[in-house]
Design an enzyme around this catalytic site. Sequence first.
Site, PDB file in Angstrom:
ATOM      1  N   ARG A 246      52.723 121.131  37.749  1.00  0.00           N
ATOM      2  CA  ARG A 246      53.412 121.599  36.287  1.00  0.00           C
ATOM      3  C   ARG A 246      52.159 121.544  35.481  1.00  0.00           C
ATOM      4  O   ARG A 246      52.014 120.308  34.812  1.00  0.00           O
ATOM      5  CB  ARG A 246      54.427 120.518  36.178  1.00  0.00           C
ATOM      6  CG  ARG A 246      55.584 121.253  35.184  1.00  0.00           C
ATOM      7  CD  ARG A 246      56.406 119.869  34.559  1.00  0.00           C
ATOM      8  NE  ARG A 246      55.847 119.059  33.672  1.00  0.00           N
ATOM      9  CZ  ARG A 246      55.961 117.642  33.712  1.00  0.00           C
ATOM     10  NH1 ARG A 246      56.854 117.232  34.360  1.00  0.00           N
ATOM     11  NH2 ARG A 246      55.071 117.169  32.938  1.00  0.00           N
ATOM     12  N   HIS A 250      57.819 118.965  30.943  1.00  0.00           N
ATOM     13  CA  HIS A 250      58.835 119.214  31.615  1.00  0.00           C
ATOM     14  C   HIS A 250      59.796 120.002  31.013  1.00  0.00           C
ATOM     15  O   HIS A 250      60.856 121.010  31.794  1.00  0.00           O
ATOM     16  CB  HIS A 250      59.529 117.811  31.645  1.00  0.00           C
ATOM     17  CG  HIS A 250      60.704 117.741  32.468  1.00  0.00           C
ATOM     18  ND1 HIS A 250      60.844 117.863  33.877  1.00  0.00           N
ATOM     19  CD2 HIS A 250      61.942 117.615  32.015  1.00  0.00           C
ATOM     20  CE1 HIS A 250      62.170 117.910  33.961  1.00  0.00           C
ATOM     21  NE2 HIS A 250      62.747 117.777  32.923  1.00  0.00           N
ATOM     22  N   TYR A 259      51.953 110.744  28.797  1.00  0.00           N
ATOM     23  CA  TYR A 259      51.757 110.006  30.146  1.00  0.00           C
ATOM     24  C   TYR A 259      50.746 110.668  30.992  1.00  0.00           C
ATOM     25  O   TYR A 259      50.486 110.147  32.002  1.00  0.00           O
ATOM     26  CB  TYR A 259      53.261 110.020  30.876  1.00  0.00           C
ATOM     27  CG  TYR A 259      53.812 111.539  31.157  1.00  0.00           C
ATOM     28  CD1 TYR A 259      53.609 112.495  31.927  1.00  0.00           C
ATOM     29  CD2 TYR A 259      54.774 111.810  30.105  1.00  0.00           C
ATOM     30  CE1 TYR A 259      53.988 113.721  32.071  1.00  0.00           C
ATOM     31  CE2 TYR A 259      55.316 113.251  30.194  1.00  0.00           C
ATOM     32  CZ  TYR A 259      54.792 114.076  30.988  1.00  0.00           C
ATOM     33  OH  TYR A 259      55.341 115.258  31.274  1.00  0.00           O
TER      34      TYR A 259
END
Length: 347
Positions: A246, A250, A259
């Site tokens: 990805r 998200h 993160y």
Amino acid sequence: MDLDTSSIPELTAEELRQLYKLLIATRDLDVAAVAWQRQGILPGYAPELGQEAAQVGSAFALDTSRDFAFPTYREMGVALSLGVDMVEYMSTHKASWHGGLYNPVSTRLAPIQAVVGGSVLHAVGWAHGQRLAAGAGSAEAGLPAAITYFGDGASSQGDVHEAMNFAGVLKAPVVFFVQNNGWAISLPTEEQVAGGTVAARAAGYGMASVTVDGNDAPAVVRATRAALEHARAGNGPVLIEAMTYRRGPHSTSDDPGRYRTLDEERRDGGEDPVARLAALLLETGAADQPFIDDAAAEAKAHTDTVREGIQALQPRPGQEMFDFVFAEPTNALKAQAHAWREESEHV
């Protein structure tokens, strides 16, 4: 049991060209949809940057005369590949409708599912129903098959385990398509998938599995075709784990910078699936540069048309929130509908 894909022929030059057109159209629309959210045209959107080959490749393998796809909230590339009207698909992201305005029966795409792992249960139920309806000897004629999408994070949901167990016991003709994009929102796969891979879990449910390079669109097509053949023949379900990445957030409310770093994204992202297929077309002579350029122009024109359609969408009648709950409304639902009409429509 590892699924054997060796009997599936390589894609023809024409198939590769069709695949690329779908891939670039998905990429262009996906990137634009993120921009539309930032501009206030869409309230929210779940990007799929980097996952186009997994989505388009798997949908490309489906037989829409009999198969049925069960998406999550991220399968725009699947919808586009199945020929779903993208304005009707995006109506959910526009908050004009829940699940999409398109017709699931004619498009063979179930409504957009926002519940994590929820579409997996529906796919198993539909597939088992097809087997029951077909009756004895149906496998010889070829069963209709379901394909259901979910991510590595969703694979840890209890619903997914229950669905795979039922499918294994009942030999339901369903393909579990896992897009392992490396992240369960902010949690890396290795911290939430016990056993190392999702595909390894298939053996516990008595089903075949295959791991495929999810950034290699032709490889995804062949793996999905093999899985569908296996399921249609009455051999039970198959789990495909498409290894991808990805590249974006998200969702448009997520900040991946919290993160992971840009250096990590560049290191782990792998080869871009769109550029990879374009290079293959040119190297094999399946297409030339003018074809690549024309496909990009067509994709942009399609995206512009979709944007106009989305901006023209109007709110749906509020009464519909009560009309499509039960085939036979309960007294409680009737009372709620009456109260709503009194308050909002002064009836």
